[in-house]
Enzyme design. Structure first.
Site, PDB file in Angstrom:
ATOM      1  N   GLU A   1       6.506  10.842   8.109  1.00  0.00           N
ATOM      2  CA  GLU A   1       5.155  10.309   7.951  1.00  0.00           C
ATOM      3  C   GLU A   1       4.296  10.464   9.203  1.00  0.00           C
ATOM      4  O   GLU A   1       3.100  10.732   9.110  1.00  0.00           O
ATOM      5  CB  GLU A   1       5.182   8.839   7.528  1.00  0.00           C
ATOM      6  CG  GLU A   1       5.481   8.624   6.048  1.00  0.00           C
ATOM      7  CD  GLU A   1       6.969   8.707   5.738  1.00  0.00           C
ATOM      8  OE1 GLU A   1       7.779   8.740   6.683  1.00  0.00           O
ATOM      9  OE2 GLU A   1       7.318   8.753   4.541  1.00  0.00           O
TER      10      GLU A   1
ATOM     11  N   HIS B   1       8.221  -1.370  -1.246  1.00  0.00           N
ATOM     12  CA  HIS B   1       7.568  -0.340  -2.061  1.00  0.00           C
ATOM     13  C   HIS B   1       6.459  -0.932  -2.924  1.00  0.00           C
ATOM     14  O   HIS B   1       6.090  -0.353  -3.942  1.00  0.00           O
ATOM     15  CB  HIS B   1       8.566   0.364  -2.986  1.00  0.00           C
ATOM     16  CG  HIS B   1       9.513   1.284  -2.289  1.00  0.00           C
ATOM     17  ND1 HIS B   1      10.558   0.832  -1.525  1.00  0.00           N
ATOM     18  CD2 HIS B   1       9.571   2.638  -2.226  1.00  0.00           C
ATOM     19  CE1 HIS B   1      11.234   1.872  -1.037  1.00  0.00           C
ATOM     20  NE2 HIS B   1      10.647   2.977  -1.453  1.00  0.00           N
TER      21      HIS B   1
END
Lengths: 331, 324
Positions: B60, B129
């Site tokens: 990321e 999540h």
């Protein structure tokens, strides 16, 4: 790991005269600028804090001399040398150190954030290792635009323990991007010595993890730096992908000006100072090339004049208005 | 007009902008051959190939940072962060680099980068999540933040985001990808900073973000049956925030309820409430009320997850209290 020894007299003599002069001029400009910045800072003229690159001049000079004008660099908190070597002017740099409107960043960035996108300087950076992913992206852009540009990303030994280092170098390796990662290994991450940062003897060994070349050179030998950087930069320009260049050097001062650096043995500093990159190169220009003392003195005088004018320019430049702080957030 | 899914609207916006401007490209995890975890980029790799739909390693920080570096040097990248929870890994590049490089360089830099991501609970995805983290990025000067709730909005706002020269964090909602809605066949863009009045009413203003817009509309139906006329406003972008539309509504209704899935504490709702109070406290008949995510991590078991995320019934109940 491959270790390039200090460059031979023949290697130096083989370089064009104007290149040798350029390398010398760049190192002198960095040396004088840093000495003056230190003096002004200690006199209380400059706000903030200062990270000096005294002693590391050969890395910036050698790498940037191997770059094209339209190539990019990313720099670090210790970045004055890199951006001077890439072609920035002393006056606007000094004005930035003073926090004046005429500075490269209009007084909004200061010593740690000098940038000039028109010169390919994508910014010095206050976050250790943050320049590496940005350099990877600039290299991606160069590859996609087929511009033939290469990126040199400067960082210190400390940065190689950051996740961003791993992510950035790996991505560049996977995509064969035109970027050379230049580690200025000055042996300390603030106060932490190399042997307490990593289990390997040299940073360039890390390159093996990415399947790219890793080279270690004497970072106080500007000719060795120039040659190694030049090879890797041209390799990247040919489309053969990134590389990791470790330049072993030493910062003469502490992490910041005011850091007494008591974590370093005095004999260590003395040894490195006896290997002053500027004095070594000066001596070699006289002995191994056909430079005269007068020629070198002229270079020093010109740099000194530029510096004097830069300080004068910075002092005379207007300070920003407080409300200027509200501008430049949005395009 | 066509009825399309939210995920198709995302893809159509990307496709149109990639066809329009060759500097636009995508990078992210599993966005190419795989078509994206929520299939929002499906078909784009087939059309644009490896160079412009770039599958990345699981990195990321490098995805975000490479996007920043490419944006600084003439490209217009759209970087995908698969779950907004993963933005933690990329946050230095987003909050310290993308948001600040222009300012730190005295206005030199243009950073036309879009960080596409998705947030939201409701799928038993648990605490890592399912978070809604728009407040994190909205807090940082220099980032624009969009949270589209409909297929129409996601398409029009994403096209605007891609053409913007400022960095944009573009936050989709994982449970909206399967929502269908009308989208014009001809090209359109939606400017940032223009709220949408989704339903008009005179008694109470509900400002809702992302998927909560849909729940607010459901609640408004329920309340209408009981004679309470609710005005539902979707700001669509929180930076910039269209405060004028919210204030106009509050001046009419005198009552403000704010709802988002993100944690209540220090959330966007607090900012909206505070701005409304600062500017229009005289017109408020009741203190503003937040119906937002409870201040706990998102739990796994559906019964607990539903409890921590605002439901239609919570909105109805709070609205009735405000009307008392």
């Amino acid at each position: 790991m491959s270790v390039t020894p200090q460059s031979s007299p023949a290697a130096l003599a083989a370089l064009p005269r104007n290149l040798l002069e350029r390398l010398y001029r760049t190192m002198v400009r960095i040396r004088l600028f840093e000495q003056k910045a230190l003096e002004l800072f200690l006199a209380g003229e400059l706000p903030g804090f200062l990270h000096s690159c005294l002693g590391q001049e050969a890395v910036a000079a050698g790498v940037c001399a191997a770059l094209r004008e339209d190539d990019y660099i990313t720099s670090t908190h210790r970045g004055h040398g890199h951006v001077l070597a890439k072609g920035l002017a002393m006056d606007r740099m000094m004005a930035e150190l003073y926090g004046k409107t005429t500075g490269y960043c209009k007084g909004k960035g200061g010593s740690m954030h000098i940038a000039d996108f028109s010169c390919g300087v994508l910014g010095a950076n206050g976050i250790v290792a943050a320049g590496l992913p940005i350099a990877t992206g600039a290299a991606l852009s160069a590859q996609m635009r087929r511009s033939g540009q290469v990126v040199a990303a400067f960082f210190g030994d400390g940065a190689t323990s950051q996740g961003a280092f791993h992510e950035a170098v790996n991505l560049a390796a996977v995509w064969k991007l035109p970027v050379v990662y230049v580690c200025e290994n000055n042996h300390y991450a603030v106060s932490t010595p190399l042997e307490r940062q990593m289990r390997i003897a040299s940073v360039s060994e890390r390159a093996a993890a990415y399947g790219i070349p890793g080279i270690t050179v004497d970072g106080n030998d500007v000719v060795a730096v120039y040659q190694a950087a030049g090879d890797l930069i041209e390799r990247a320009r040919r489309g053969e992908g990134p590389a990791l260049l470790e330049c072993r050097t030493y910062r003469w001062l502490g992490h910041y000006v005011g850091d007494p650096a008591t974590y370093r043995p005095p004999e260590e500093l003395a040894w490195w100072k006896s290997r002053d990159p500027l004095l070594i190169f000066e001596r070699r220009l006289l002995q191994e090339a056909d430079f005269s003392e007068q020629e070198l003195a002229l270079v020093r005088r010109e740099a000194s004049d530029e510096l004097e004018a830069a300080v004068d320019f910075a002092r005379r430049s207007p300070a920003p208005r407080p409300e200027d702080a509200l501008e430049d957030v949005w395009p | 007009m066509s009825q399309i899914f939210y995920r198709q609207a995302v893809r159509d916006a990307l496709r149109e902008e990639m066809r329009r401007d060759e500097r636009v490209f995508l990078l992210g995890l599993d966005i190419g051959r795989f078509g994206g975890t929520y299939k929002a980029t499906q078909g784009l790799w087939e059309e644009f190939g490896d160079e412009r739909v770039r599958d990345t390693p699981l990195s990321e920080a490098a995805i975000a940072g490479a996007a920043v570096g490419a944006a600084l040097t003439g490209m217009r990248p759209v970087a995908e962060i698969m779950y907004m929870d993963f933005i933690t890994i990329a946050l230095d590049q987003i909050a310290n680099q993308a948001a600040k490089l222009r300012y730190m360089s005295g206005g030199q830099a243009r950073i036309p980068v879009v960080f596409r991501t998705q947030e939201g609970a409701g799928r038993s995805s648990a605490a890592q999540h399912a978070q809604s983290l728009e407040a994190w990025v909205a807090h940082i000067p220099g980032l624009k933040v969009a949270l589209p709730a409909t297929p129409y909005d996601v398409k029009g706002l994403l096209k605007t985001a891609i053409r913007d020269d400022a960095p944009v964090v573009f936050i989709e909602h994982k449970l909206l990808y399967g929502v269908k809605g009308e989208v014009p066949d001809e090209e359109y863009l939606i400017p940032f900073g223009h709220a949408r009045v989704c339903r008009q009413g005179t008694d109470l203003t509900i400002v809702a973000l992302s998927r909560m817009v849909w729940k607010a509309l459901e609640a408004a139906e329920v309340l209408a049956a009981e004679g309470i006329q609710v005005e539902v406003i979707d700001p669509r972008t929180v930076v910039p925030l269209d405060l004028a539309t919210i204030l106009a509504s509050v001046r009419k209704t005198g009552r403000l309820l704010i709802t988002h899935e993100a944690y209540t504490g220090f959330g966007v709702g607090a900012e909206i409430a505070s701005q409304v109070v600062e500017q229009a406290w005289q017109t408020l008949r009741k203190p503003p009320r937040r119906v937002c995510g409870r201040n706990v991590p998102i739990p796994f078991a559906p019964v607990m997850e539903n409890y921590v995320i605002p439901q239609v019934s919570d909105l109805v109940e709070a609205a009735k209290e405000l009307m008392r």
